[in-house]
Enzyme design. Structure first.
Site, PDB file in Angstrom:
ATOM      1  N   GLU A   1       0.823  -1.211   0.000  1.00 52.46           N
ATOM      2  CA  GLU A   1       0.000   0.000   0.000  1.00 52.46           C
ATOM      3  C   GLU A   1       0.855   1.258   0.000  1.00 52.46           C
ATOM      4  O   GLU A   1       0.349   2.357   0.213  1.00 52.46           O
ATOM      5  CB  GLU A   1      -0.950  -0.004   1.202  1.00 52.46           C
ATOM      6  CG  GLU A   1      -1.937  -1.155   1.142  1.00 52.46           C
ATOM      7  CD  GLU A   1      -3.029  -1.070   2.182  1.00 52.46           C
ATOM      8  OE1 GLU A   1      -3.169  -0.025   2.846  1.00 52.46           O
ATOM      9  OE2 GLU A   1      -3.757  -2.052   2.329  1.00 52.46           O
TER      10      GLU A   1
ATOM     11  N   LYS B   1     -15.965  -1.998   3.867  1.00 55.64           N
ATOM     12  CA  LYS B   1     -15.319  -2.208   2.571  1.00 55.64           C
ATOM     13  C   LYS B   1     -16.375  -2.706   1.583  1.00 55.64           C
ATOM     14  O   LYS B   1     -16.878  -3.826   1.721  1.00 55.64           O
ATOM     15  CB  LYS B   1     -14.230  -3.281   2.707  1.00 55.64           C
ATOM     16  CG  LYS B   1     -13.005  -2.874   3.521  1.00 55.64           C
ATOM     17  CD  LYS B   1     -12.169  -4.115   3.802  1.00 55.64           C
ATOM     18  CE  LYS B   1     -10.745  -3.768   4.210  1.00 55.64           C
ATOM     19  NZ  LYS B   1     -10.016  -4.995   4.667  1.00 55.64           N
TER      20      LYS B   1
END
Ligand code: 2PG
Ligand code: MG
Length: 431
Positions: free
Chosen positions: A205, A337
């Site tokens: 990330e 999510k």
């Protein structure tokens, strides 16, 4: 005004890990276009909507031709002529067309790309930004960002056991200022890594690759980075952890390879309690494994007054699990999510369930991302007070932070910033 769906087309694009991803375009009869790309996780919870992959030899079995065909075939056919503003009705059609608990027939990556593209098309047809379409005139709050400085766990080949070492800026006055402070902390952390001879690239990330000898060493360096950048730990800039404990914990045993320890749930909680006592930690995600509800409960009862306790793999954005977690006092915040459920309506239901139960929420990206910025609009439009996107590098992350800057600017003087709001009931933020 009605805006009907004229066509839906999907294609294979590529995500931030260089893997295939599903992109969907929804076009209305008036010519409005909505586009979205499905993200993909690496540390996934077992109850998530299925990310449909083709298997076989190509691209490590990760291709998405089956999911793309789901969109171009049955989904496009079923939704042609549907009112694009009727998100709940469209998502119901997707759910029924799939007919499985985990979207395994069409693929959760197919359904979420379409569901998000539908929302974009509806907003475009009305000529308003998506956050405004979702939230109407009442929208005024920018979420508190959680930003990764060191990446570990499944995002760094297990180099560290703990997955996300993030900072939050509860003392900042605006979203833009929170990013300014984070930029300084990220830079300071890079300097410290360089001085210590530990600068070795970045994890999935975009956070620094964690070349540390123990999990705790990362916490020490992150705290020093906050101080070196000139901020007061806790008050201005604090630490948020995603332990992602399902990656190293199972059946009540927790094996921290980097620390050479093999613990039961009580031992794991003890380790976390020690860290919380020694470092400015205000939030802990998945402190225990997804199969350890009693561990969650024990952690929340001991440390929930001090830190936010977040369920990700543990709750998989499932409204029913959120209700249970609230009733059983297992955690106080849900990670939201969209691709864990596969439609926006089901995703929003998890947030509504959290709100109704007095729990908090964090809208979150996945480790596999793209230029898609939908989650920023969901957080602002739905009024979710926290947003997790990954690090402060790499454009699949920066696209989202930069989009939030634009939203804050569009809100102008009416813009508010969530700041310390999510932590107000916690010890470090009690007056
Ligand atoms: C998480 C996410 C983001 P992944 O665990 O919260 O850090 O990771 O998308 O791999 O599940
Ligand atoms: Mg997580």
């Amino acid at each position: 005004m009605t805006h009907r769906i004229d066509s839906i087309v999907a294609r294979r694009v590529w995500d931030s890990r260089g893997r295939p991803a599903v992109e969907a375009d929804v076009v209305t009869s008036g010519g409005a276009l909505g586009r979205a790309i499905a993200p993909a996780g690496a540390s996934t919870g077992s109850g998530e909507a299925l990310d449909r992959r083709d298997g076989g030899a190509e691209f490590g079995g990760m291709d998405v031709q089956g999911a793309v065909a789901s969109v171009n075939g049955p989904i496009a056919q079923a939704l042609r002529g549907a009112e694009v503003g009727d998100q709940a009705g469209i998502d119901r059609i997707l759910i029924e067309l799939d007919g499985t608990a985990e979207k395994s027939k069409l693929g959760g990556n197919a359904t979420i790309a379409v569901s998000m593209a539908v929302a974009h098309a509806a907003a475009a047809a009305e000529g308003v930004p998506l956050w405004r379409w979702l939230g109407g005139d009442a929208v005024d709050t920018l979420p508190l960002p959680e930003i990764q400085i060191f990446g570990g766990g499944a995002h760094a080949a297990g180099r560290l056991d703990i997955q996300d070492f993030m900072v939050v800026c509860p003392g900042a006055a605006s979203f833009a200022q929170a990013l300014e402070w984070t930029a300084e902390v990220y830079r300071a952390a890079g300097g410290l890594m360089k001085d210590a001879g530990k600068l070795a690239g970045v994890a999935d990330e975009g956070g620094f690759w964690p070349l540390f000898d123990s999990n705790e060493e990362a916490l020490g360096m992150l705290t020093r980075a906050i101080e070196r950048a000139g901020y007061r730990p806790y008050e201005q800039v604090a630490i948020s952890l995603d332990v992602a404990a399902s990656q190293f914990g199972k059946d009540g045993r927790y094996r921290l390879a980097r620390d050479g320890s093999d613990l039961d749930a009580a031992g794991m909680i003890e380790v976390l309690a020690g860290w919380i006592g020694r470092y400015p930690i205000v939030s802990v995600e998945d402190p225990l494994a997804e199969d350890d509800a009693t561990g969650f409960q024990a952690f929340a009862s001991r440390l929930g007054g001090q830190v936010q306790v977040v369920g990700d793999d543990f709750l998989v954005t499932d409204a029913a699990r959120v209700k249970t977690a609230a009733a059983e006092k297992q955690c106080d915040t849900v990670l939201v999510k969209p691709n864990q459920r596969g439609t926006l309506t089901e995703t929003r239901a998890a947030w509504e369930a959290a709100k109704a139960a007095g729990m908090g929420a964090i809208v979150s990206a996945r480790s596999g991302e793209s230029e898609d910025t939908t989650i920023v609009h969901l957080a602002v439009g739905w009024g979710v007070p926290q947003l997790k996107v990954g690090s402060f590098t790499r454009s699949e992350r920066m696209a989202k932070w930069n989009e939030a800057i634009r939203v804050e600017e569009q809100l102008g003087r009416s813009a508010r910033f969530a700041g310390a709001l999510p932590y107000r009931s916690k010890a470090a933020y009690r007056a």
